[in-house]
Design a protein around this motif. Structure first.
Motif, short mmCIF file in Angstrom:
data_model
loop_
_atom_site.label_atom_id
_atom_site.label_comp_id
_atom_site.label_asym_id
_atom_site.label_seq_id
_atom_site.Cartn_x
_atom_site.Cartn_y
_atom_site.Cartn_z
N THR A 44 -2.86 19.03 -1.32
CA THR A 44 -2.73 18.04 -2.39
C THR A 44 -3.22 16.69 -1.87
O THR A 44 -2.84 16.26 -0.78
CB THR A 44 -1.28 17.91 -2.87
OG1 THR A 44 -0.83 19.18 -3.36
CG2 THR A 44 -1.16 16.87 -3.98
N ALA A 45 -4.05 16.04 -2.67
CA ALA A 45 -4.59 14.73 -2.30
C ALA A 45 -4.12 13.68 -3.30
O ALA A 45 -3.98 13.97 -4.50
CB ALA A 45 -6.11 14.77 -2.25
N LYS A 46 -3.89 12.47 -2.80
CA LYS A 46 -3.51 11.35 -3.65
C LYS A 46 -4.35 10.14 -3.28
O LYS A 46 -4.73 9.97 -2.12
CB LYS A 46 -2.02 11.02 -3.51
CG LYS A 46 -1.09 12.08 -4.03
CD LYS A 46 0.36 11.60 -4.01
CE LYS A 46 1.29 12.65 -4.61
NZ LYS A 46 2.68 12.17 -4.70
N ALA A 47 -4.60 9.30 -4.28
CA ALA A 47 -5.36 8.07 -4.05
C ALA A 47 -4.82 6.97 -4.95
O ALA A 47 -4.40 7.23 -6.08
CB ALA A 47 -6.85 8.29 -4.32
N LEU A 48 -4.83 5.76 -4.43
CA LEU A 48 -4.36 4.60 -5.19
C LEU A 48 -5.27 3.42 -4.90
O LEU A 48 -5.52 3.09 -3.73
CB LEU A 48 -2.91 4.25 -4.80
CG LEU A 48 -2.35 2.92 -5.34
CD1 LEU A 48 -2.24 2.96 -6.86
CD2 LEU A 48 -1.01 2.59 -4.71
N GLY A 49 -5.74 2.79 -5.94
CA GLY A 49 -6.49 1.55 -5.81
C GLY A 49 -5.88 0.49 -6.70
O GLY A 49 -5.54 0.76 -7.87
N GLY A 82 -5.96 -0.34 -1.15
CA GLY A 82 -6.56 0.97 -1.27
C GLY A 82 -5.80 1.94 -0.39
O GLY A 82 -5.48 1.62 0.76
N SER A 83 -5.47 3.12 -0.93
CA SER A 83 -4.65 4.05 -0.17
C SER A 83 -5.09 5.48 -0.45
O SER A 83 -5.40 5.82 -1.60
CB SER A 83 -3.17 3.87 -0.54
OG SER A 83 -2.35 4.66 0.28
N THR A 91 -4.67 -3.01 2.95
CA THR A 91 -4.20 -3.96 1.95
C THR A 91 -4.12 -5.36 2.53
O THR A 91 -4.13 -5.55 3.76
CB THR A 91 -2.81 -3.54 1.43
OG1 THR A 91 -2.37 -4.41 0.40
CG2 THR A 91 -1.79 -3.55 2.56
N ASN A 92 -4.01 -6.34 1.65
CA ASN A 92 -3.69 -7.71 2.07
C ASN A 92 -2.45 -8.20 1.32
O ASN A 92 -2.23 -9.40 1.17
CB ASN A 92 -4.87 -8.65 1.84
CG ASN A 92 -5.16 -8.87 0.36
OD1 ASN A 92 -4.79 -8.06 -0.49
ND2 ASN A 92 -5.83 -9.97 0.03
#
Length: 894
Positions: A634-639, A683-684, A704-705
């Motif tokens: 399972t892959a996850k991404a967050l922007g 971005g993650s 991240t900042n």
């Protein structure tokens, strides 16, 4: 003395254990059984007999003697047998499309055979051992608060990371009629616990050394043995000071010297506390007639009686999940500062300082509501609801009324695809000494919804408000008016009727291989618009825990035990992403959610916010996707991108006063510079891989900042204070208000924010069904990331073992690294290591009672972890160091 207490406890527990069989068992099911019964009845009334039968069977699994479930099951099975196949969970059951007019329970009552009265309750006995101390009672939910406890120097914490020990004895008894009864019904709930014993001193006027005066009344509760810490505003200069927590001994407090913000000294003399016993938490009566009429009178009840309006703007009882209901707040009258320079006036306001803080260790608010509600639905196309109530906090006399709130809602369904609604709310604030009206807020709103085709709905609302405050002062009384507008287009596919569903309520059916829903909305609120029964400050922004990827969530048994928590993850998930709506703002937003074959889901959200004068405030865009690549991976991404305007010198771009919305002033030695870009980007990426059915590995990388929003402004936001020093003018009149400010922000990054990396990893091992191990690790280049989430630098190991249904073991060890806040002031920036060990054993002799033995402190296991402070996915710490405390509890439902 301590030895005698220990013997007494042992004797009580022995008696209780030997008399277990004489304690009545849970009747009509546990709370879970009641809930399932209500769900099943709803299915029955909608004609979905298969789902109703399924839910009623669940009830009987919990409570085999449940009469309501038995009657309904008999009624359903007599209509026509249900085949034991997949159709049991589907829409086609072969049963009639609509239920009989009279349900089984209604027929039972109508025939006069029996009127049921249910008695249920909960019992807790507990004690603790800490070093050489025996603890009979120590509980204070306020000790969980992150924002004003860790750095405090007063009374119970002494600059230490605190937690709620939650050690107390309690008995709660509830007597009620079943909720489905027609005719008269009632409920009475009595709690005998430390919070039922309160007290207060006489109200006195103090004279300060500098000539100012202040009115003081000390408030006491038995759970701590101390008075409340509270803020007091002076009568002549507009100064203020904080009352410390003062120990109550032999019914009296010690004399205490206090210095105000402006250096004035006040002496609080020794004062006698008049104690009160307030056991009633709920008492209400109602009268029901079928589904079309209900009169509900509640002399005292919980905040759940506040009316939550379903209009698009949520003008009644809208608030973020972790705050108190706006219906509970007090009217804090204004004050004429006759000796101030310049002479000024402090405006009155709606105050939640008591209603937010006053809660027990289960998270239940202790400020109740007194009032009534009336519901009338003469037919399927018309409904009328009105609710009026006055709050009562634990220190008010019952006859004392500080304010009165009301909301009235009329809804019409002229056609199947048209809905019209009217909403009127009013709130009155009173002067406590003479009962005169000092504040009046009214809102009138109209809304409609039109379903163009199944699955596509247009909604709109227009609202107007009028506020009058400080009416008892002819010179400084104010009036304001404002309008608010809302419009949205909601769409879902596969198409279904959504005319009566809010966006959050629209979900995929279990057989849908593809599902999509979206909402485009516009909202406007004038600066002068006010709904005194709604609070938009928290709901306008994202929750800090929503700005990270998650692969784990708590184990329900080990996190809740016999009693379920007040809130579950599903309850607070709708609040994860804000909508930008607030007073003085224009918002345009889009949200789109998509799922494919249950293997892929995506949530996209964007909003653009300006003030009503057109000035840009923020633009936030996020996209979060989950892809189940195969059965193992399972892959996850967050922007996430939050674009903000350039900074104003000396003003923090993120922290603001929750009451006024004014951003905090930076009083650091090197304050924020103007013209800098404070925008945030994250971005993650994350993966979870099941090597075997019993071994799962996960990892996430975050670039991240974001040093502030992603951590709930912790610990940066703890370096704050306030004082009444902000003089401003309206129409030539001088007003005074608190100036909220930050200090020592030089220890934290300043705009523009530089980027940093966060690495997270976890491993779940469940080789045996009854045994679970979880290891987690975080490496965060932001070294001040604190314990409110798993983003703190740490290495953790967690074990849960359930050898039988009756016995469970839990162990958690965490080694964390953190830059100590106090040492930062001394110039020490070293990462300091902290060890936290927590272990617990639970034994459940039956489904209705349990024994718990705990060593240490961990919110992962505690019954209450302040939802405002912690990540609901777990991984947080109430304390970063091992607390050498042993706690023992016996809990029982009956």
């Amino acid at each position: 003395m301590r030895f005698k207490k220990a013997l007494l406890i042992a004797f009580l527990f022995g008696c209780l254990w030997s008399c277990r069989s004489f304690i009545p068992e849970a009747r009509a099911g546990s709370e879970a059984g009641d809930f399932l019964c209500e769900v099943a009845v709803d299915y029955y009334k909608k004609g979905d007999f298969a789902e109703a039968l399924h839910e009623f069977q669940k009830v009987l699994m919990i409570d085999p003697d449940n009469r309501v479930a038995q009657n309904y099951i008999q009624e359903i099975t007599q209509k026509e047998p249900v085949e034991e196949n997949d159709n049991l969970f589907g829409p086609e059951t072969g049963l009639p499309a609509t239920p009989d007019k009279e349900s089984p329970s209604e027929g039972l009552l109508a025939s006069g055979e029996e009127i049921e009265i249910k008695v249920s309750g909960e019992l807790q006995l507990g004690f603790g051992l800490e070093s050489r101390d025996f603890i009979w009672k120590r509980a204070n939910a306020d000790l969980n608060e992150k924002n004003f406890r860790i750095l405090s120097e007063k009374a119970l914490d002494r600059r230490e990371n605190t937690f709620d020990p939650a050690i107390y004895d309690s008995l709660s008894v509830k007597v009620e009629t079943p909720p489905e009864n027609n005719g008269l019904g009632f409920r009475a709930r009595i709690n005998i616990d430390p919070w039922a014993f309160t007290g207060k001193s006489d109200k006195i006027t103090l004279s300060g050394s500098g000539g100012d005066q202040a009115e003081v009344q000390l408030k006491y509760w038995s759970n701590t043995g101390y008075t409340l810490n509270d803020s007091v505003y002076t009568l002549l200069n507009g100064d203020s000071f904080n009352l410390p927590e003062i120990r109550v001994k032999n019914g009296k407090t010690e004399a205490t010297a206090i210095t105000s913000n402006w250096g004035n000294t006040f002496i609080v003399p020794e004062m006698k506390i008049k104690r009160e016993f307030q056991p009633f938490r709920e008492l209400w009566l109602d009268y029901k007639q079928e589904d079309y009429l209900k009169l509900h009178v509640f002399p005292i009840a919980s905040e759940n009686e506040a009316y939550s309006s379903d209009d698009p703007l949520g003008l009644s009882n809208r608030h973020i999940y972790w705050t108190d209901s706006p219906w509970l707040r007090r009217w804090h009258e204004g004050n004429f500062n006759s000796n101030a320079a310049p002479i000024s006036f402090t405006k009155g306001y709606w105050d939640n300082s008591v209603s937010f803080m006053a809660k027990d260790s289960t998270g239940a608010r202790l400020t109740g509501l007194r009032g009534f509600s009336f519901d009338l639905s003469p037919d399927e196309k018309t409904s009328f609801t009105t609710t009026w109530a006055a709050p009562k906090d634990p220190w008010q006399d019952y006859g004392e009324v500080n304010n009165l709130s009301g909301a009235t809602r009329l809804k019409l369904s002229l056609l199947d695809n048209w809905r019209f609604g009217l909403l009127y709310t009013q709130r009155l604030g009173f002067i406590e000494d003479n009962g005169k009206t000092d504040s009046r807020n009214q809102v009138l709103a109209g809304d409609f919804a039109y379903e163009l085709i199944p699955g596509t709905k247009v909604s709109a609302e227009v609202a107007a408000s009028q506020s009058q405050n400080d009416l008892t002062d002819p010179v400084y009384k104010t009036r304001s008016r404002g309008n608010a507008y809302y419009a949205s287009l909601i769409n879902c596919y596969p198409r279904k009727e959504i005319i009566d569903s809010a966006y959050e309520q629209i979900s995929a059916d279990k057989n849908d291989s593809f599902f999509s829903k979206s909402r485009i909305y516009f909202a406007h609120m004038d600066e002068g618009f006010e709904s005194a029964l709604a609070d938009y400050r928290g709901t306008r922004q994202d929750a800090f825990w929503s700005r990270h990827l998650h692969f784990s969530r708590p184990l329900d048994y080990f996190y809740q035990g016999l009693y379920s928590g007040a809130q579950k993850l599903e309850d607070i998930q709708p609040y994860a992403i804000g909508d930008g709506i607030d007073v003085g703002r224009d918002v345009v937003g889009l949200r789109w959610q998509l799922s494919l074959e249950k293997n892929f889901s995506n949530l996209f959200d964007t909003r653009e916010v300006h003030d009503t004068n057109g000035r840009f405030l923020e633009s936030t865009t996020r996209d979060e996707a989950t892809w189940k690549i195969n059965d193992r991976l399972t892959a996850k991404a967050l922007g996430l991108y939050q674009h903000l305007p350039r900074t104003t010198a000396g003003i923090d771009p993120f922290l603001y006063d929750s009451r006024t919305g004014i951003y905090l002033t930076d009083w650091s030695s090197s304050p924020i510079e103007g013209g800098k870009d404070p925008s945030l980007k994250t971005g993650s990426l994350g993966l979870e891989y099941a090597l075997t059915p019993w071994l799962k590995l996960n990892g996430a990388y975050e670039r991240t900042n974001d040093y502030t929003m992603a951590y709930g402004n912790f610990p940066r936001g703890n370096w704050n204070s306030s004082q009444p020093s902000d003089v401003y003018y309206e129409y030539g009149k001088a007003y005074l208000r608190n100036r909220n400010f930050l200090y020592d922000q030089q220890f934290f990054p300043r705009p523009p924010y530089s980027f940093y990396d966060v690495y997270k990893a976890g491993a779940l091992i469940a080789a045996l069904e009854e045994l679970q191990l979880y290891f987690d690790f975080t490496r965060n280049e932001f070294k001040k990331a604190g314990q409110v989430s798993d983003s703190m630098n740490h290495l953790g190991a967690e074990l849960g073992y359930l050898p039988t249904d009756k016995l469970g073991f839990y162990l958690r060890y965490t080694y964390s690294l953190w830059q100590d806040l106090d040492k930062l002031k001394e110039g020490n920036t070293d990462m300091i290591g902290h060890h936290n060990v927590f272990t617990a054993v639970r034994y459940m002799p039956s489904k209705d009672d349990e024994f718990t033995l705990e060593y240490g402190v961990s919110p992962n296991f505690s019954y209450i972890a302040d939802p405002a402070a912690f990540d609901p996915y777990g991984g947080n710490l109430a304390t970063i160091d091992t607390q050498h405390i042993v706690r023992f509890f016996y809990r029982r439902k009956f």
